[in-house]
Motif scaffolding. Structure first.
Motif, short mmCIF file in Angstrom:
data_model
loop_
_atom_site.label_atom_id
_atom_site.label_comp_id
_atom_site.label_asym_id
_atom_site.label_seq_id
_atom_site.Cartn_x
_atom_site.Cartn_y
_atom_site.Cartn_z
N VAL A 1 3.76 -20.58 -21.30
CA VAL A 1 4.81 -20.50 -19.94
C VAL A 1 4.00 -21.61 -19.02
N VAL A 2 4.52 -22.84 -18.74
CA VAL A 2 3.82 -23.75 -17.92
C VAL A 2 4.92 -24.27 -17.25
N SER B 1 7.19 -27.01 -15.49
CA SER B 1 7.84 -28.39 -16.20
C SER B 1 7.74 -29.30 -14.90
N ASN B 2 6.73 -29.93 -14.71
CA ASN B 2 6.44 -31.24 -13.71
C ASN B 2 7.61 -32.08 -14.02
N GLU B 3 8.07 -32.77 -14.99
CA GLU B 3 9.17 -33.29 -14.94
C GLU B 3 10.30 -33.11 -14.55
N HIS B 4 10.94 -31.73 -14.86
CA HIS B 4 11.99 -31.23 -14.28
C HIS B 4 12.05 -30.96 -12.81
N ASN B 5 10.75 -30.49 -12.35
CA ASN B 5 10.56 -30.43 -11.06
C ASN B 5 10.85 -31.76 -10.08
N ALA B 6 10.20 -32.62 -10.75
CA ALA B 6 10.34 -33.96 -10.07
C ALA B 6 11.59 -34.40 -10.10
N LEU B 7 12.51 -34.40 -11.12
CA LEU B 7 14.03 -34.62 -11.07
C LEU B 7 14.68 -33.89 -10.12
N ASP C 1 19.68 -23.91 -5.74
CA ASP C 1 18.84 -23.87 -4.56
C ASP C 1 17.57 -24.93 -4.71
N SER C 2 17.59 -25.82 -3.66
CA SER C 2 16.63 -26.87 -3.72
C SER C 2 15.15 -26.62 -3.82
N GLN C 3 14.85 -25.13 -3.76
CA GLN C 3 13.68 -24.73 -3.74
C GLN C 3 13.22 -24.31 -5.37
N VAL C 4 14.31 -24.33 -6.03
CA VAL C 4 13.85 -23.92 -7.62
C VAL C 4 13.17 -24.63 -8.23
N THR C 5 12.35 -24.22 -8.98
CA THR C 5 11.52 -24.73 -10.24
C THR C 5 11.75 -24.38 -11.35
N PHE C 6 11.19 -25.29 -12.22
CA PHE C 6 11.57 -25.11 -13.75
C PHE C 6 10.14 -24.77 -14.49
N SER C 7 10.44 -24.11 -15.66
CA SER C 7 9.29 -24.06 -16.57
C SER C 7 9.62 -24.27 -18.00
N LYS C 8 8.46 -24.70 -18.59
CA LYS C 8 8.80 -24.63 -20.16
C LYS C 8 7.98 -23.65 -20.66
N VAL D 1 13.28 -23.55 -18.53
CA VAL D 1 13.82 -22.36 -17.90
C VAL D 1 13.87 -22.72 -16.44
N VAL D 2 15.12 -21.87 -15.80
CA VAL D 2 15.11 -21.87 -14.29
C VAL D 2 14.02 -20.76 -13.82
N GLY D 3 13.21 -21.10 -12.80
CA GLY D 3 12.19 -20.20 -12.21
C GLY D 3 10.76 -20.74 -12.57
#
Length: 93
Positions: free
Chosen positions: A31-32, A34-40, A51-58, A72-74
């Motif tokens: 589980v890491v 997902s910088n690419e999706h966080n940037a998008l 929510d705009s604060q949401v981050t994503f993980s691979k 994944v959301v979170g």
């Protein structure tokens, strides 16, 4: 162990979709963030009303046929919290 429900995102022909994935926590290999999706997300490109604060993980699943990757959301921490008992062994990686 019980199955884990994850909220995933996918992009089909330029449109983002939210889905649910039911996974076996024992098959999660990595589980890491997902910088690419966080940037998008920060650029407002992932238009899912999240929510705009949401981050994503691979989340990499160790499948018999090889690896399957879920977005994944979170944060990784949130996902590992959900998994609970497997947290320490995954973070060691």
């Amino acid at each position: 162990s019980s199955m884990l429900e994850l909220i995933t995102i996918s992009n089909i022909s330029g449109t983002w979709y939210l889905n649910k994935a039911i996974v076996n926590p024992n098959h999660i290999a990595l589980v890491v963030p997902s910088n690419e999706h966080n940037a998008l997300m920060m650029e407002g490109k992932i238009d899912l009303g999240l929510d705009s604060q949401v981050t994503f993980s691979k989340v990499k699943m160790a499948a018999i046929s090889g690896f399957t990757e879920l977005i994944v959301v979170g944060s990784p921490y949130m996902i590992l919290e959900k998994i609970g008992k497997n947290t320490k062994q995954l973070l060691k990686g």
